[in-house]
Write a protein that holds these residues in place. Sequence first.
Motif, PDB file in Angstrom:
ATOM      1  N   LYS A 139       0.572  -1.229   0.303  1.00 18.27           N
ATOM      2  CA  LYS A 139       0.394  -0.627   0.157  1.00 18.27           C
ATOM      3  C   LYS A 139       0.972   1.046   0.023  1.00 18.27           C
ATOM      4  CE  LYS A 139      -0.232  -0.379   4.777  1.00 18.27           C
ATOM      5  NZ  LYS A 139      -1.595  -0.067   6.175  1.00 18.27           N
ATOM      6  N   ASN A 140       0.108   2.775  -0.288  1.00 22.36           N
ATOM      7  CA  ASN A 140       0.888   3.642  -0.146  1.00 22.36           C
ATOM      8  C   ASN A 140       1.823   4.151   0.873  1.00 22.36           C
ATOM      9  OD1 ASN A 140       0.543   4.269  -2.779  1.00 22.36           O
ATOM     10  ND2 ASN A 140      -1.282   5.447  -2.697  1.00 22.36           N
ATOM     11  N   ALA A 141       2.559   3.940   1.060  1.00 19.28           N
ATOM     12  CA  ALA A 141       3.792   4.058   2.680  1.00 19.28           C
ATOM     13  C   ALA A 141       3.164   5.363   3.453  1.00 19.28           C
ATOM     14  CB  ALA A 141       4.807   4.435   2.526  1.00 19.28           C
ATOM     15  N   VAL A 142       2.207   6.280   2.700  1.00 18.75           N
ATOM     16  CA  VAL A 142       1.841   8.075   3.087  1.00 18.75           C
ATOM     17  C   VAL A 142       0.244   7.523   3.125  1.00 18.75           C
ATOM     18  CG1 VAL A 142       2.565  10.478   3.244  1.00 18.75           C
ATOM     19  CG2 VAL A 142       4.026   8.982   2.706  1.00 18.75           C
ATOM     20  N   LYS A 143      -0.523   7.955   4.366  1.00 14.89           N
ATOM     21  CA  LYS A 143      -1.903   7.919   3.703  1.00 14.89           C
ATOM     22  C   LYS A 143      -2.086   9.514   3.512  1.00 14.89           C
ATOM     23  CE  LYS A 143      -6.116   6.143   6.017  1.00 14.89           C
ATOM     24  NZ  LYS A 143      -6.744   6.396   4.755  1.00 14.89           N
ATOM     25  N   ASP A 144      -2.996   9.076   1.960  1.00 12.67           N
ATOM     26  CA  ASP A 144      -4.084  10.519   1.587  1.00 12.67           C
ATOM     27  C   ASP A 144      -5.752  10.370   2.429  1.00 12.67           C
ATOM     28  OD1 ASP A 144      -5.445  12.313   0.394  1.00 12.67           O
ATOM     29  OD2 ASP A 144      -4.748  12.262  -1.723  1.00 12.67           O
ATOM     30  N   PRO A 145      -5.419  11.794   3.364  1.00 13.00           N
ATOM     31  CA  PRO A 145      -6.576  11.231   4.320  1.00 13.00           C
ATOM     32  C   PRO A 145      -8.059  11.747   3.534  1.00 13.00           C
ATOM     33  CG  PRO A 145      -5.631  13.453   4.783  1.00 13.00           C
ATOM     34  CD  PRO A 145      -4.645  12.082   3.775  1.00 13.00           C
ATOM     35  N   ASN A 146      -7.844  12.143   1.935  1.00 13.00           N
ATOM     36  CA  ASN A 146      -9.094  11.622   1.139  1.00 13.00           C
ATOM     37  C   ASN A 146      -9.150  10.879   0.448  1.00 13.00           C
ATOM     38  OD1 ASN A 146      -9.404  14.789   2.302  1.00 13.00           O
ATOM     39  ND2 ASN A 146      -7.633  15.689   0.466  1.00 13.00           N
ATOM     40  N   ARG A 147      -8.333  10.079   0.649  1.00 12.22           N
ATOM     41  CA  ARG A 147      -8.747   8.757   0.243  1.00 12.22           C
ATOM     42  C   ARG A 147      -8.369   7.664   0.803  1.00 12.22           C
ATOM     43  NH1 ARG A 147      -4.627   8.108  -5.271  1.00 12.22           N
ATOM     44  NH2 ARG A 147      -6.654   6.729  -5.953  1.00 12.22           N
ATOM     45  N   LYS A 148      -9.423   6.309   0.950  1.00  8.82           N
ATOM     46  CA  LYS A 148      -9.101   4.897   0.955  1.00  8.82           C
ATOM     47  C   LYS A 148      -7.284   4.424   1.297  1.00  8.82           C
ATOM     48  CE  LYS A 148     -11.351   0.681   1.668  1.00  8.82           C
ATOM     49  NZ  LYS A 148     -11.913   0.149   0.483  1.00  8.82           N
ATOM     50  N   ASN A 149      -6.763   4.173   1.819  1.00  8.74           N
ATOM     51  CA  ASN A 149      -6.171   3.442   1.730  1.00  8.74           C
ATOM     52  C   ASN A 149      -6.136   1.717   0.977  1.00  8.74           C
ATOM     53  OD1 ASN A 149      -2.884   3.014   1.759  1.00  8.74           O
ATOM     54  ND2 ASN A 149      -2.465   3.091   3.595  1.00  8.74           N
ATOM     55  N   ASN A 150      -5.836   1.711   0.399  1.00  2.00           N
ATOM     56  CA  ASN A 150      -6.445   0.494  -1.260  1.00  2.00           C
ATOM     57  C   ASN A 150      -4.689  -0.818  -0.810  1.00  2.00           C
ATOM     58  OD1 ASN A 150      -7.234  -1.319  -2.532  1.00  2.00           O
ATOM     59  ND2 ASN A 150      -6.902  -0.150  -4.510  1.00  2.00           N
ATOM     60  N   VAL A 151      -5.213  -1.710  -0.339  1.00  2.37           N
ATOM     61  CA  VAL A 151      -4.388  -2.431   0.258  1.00  2.37           C
ATOM     62  C   VAL A 151      -4.445  -3.550  -0.980  1.00  2.37           C
ATOM     63  CG1 VAL A 151      -3.376  -4.343   1.717  1.00  2.37           C
ATOM     64  CG2 VAL A 151      -4.331  -2.364   2.467  1.00  2.37           C
TER      65      VAL A 151
END
Length: 125
Positions: free
Chosen positions: A104-116
């Motif tokens: 998954k992305n290492a930095v979570k975007d607060p406006n998007r779901k963290n897609n694993v």
Amino acid sequence: MLKRILFGVLSLLILFSCYEPSRICQDYKTGEFIFNYKIGDSLKQGRFVRGEKFSIDYYDSKIDSASIRWLNDCEFVLQDLKSKVGIHYKIIQTTDSSYTFEYKNAVKDPNRKNNVKIGTAYKVD
């Protein structure tokens, strides 16, 4: 009779709940690997070579490089050298010739779901 059946079922549940997949991550810290990926409806194969500090990816006639930062024996972050985008990888199971991972992305975007997502890499060398 019913007590025996319940005891048997509970015993099996306890036995199977203790199963944990193999995770010998040290074997996959370095080496040459292949993996399959999908773009649209096309299934493709990529290759990467991972050293102690860098990974070089070969896919779709492109070459990409990333730095590696190991968080523990089974988790690391690859940071693309050009875009500086980081991807967090976690090895969740190993075999004698492959490992299954989630990323998954290492930095979570607060406006998007963290897609694993999940993938499998096969060791070549």
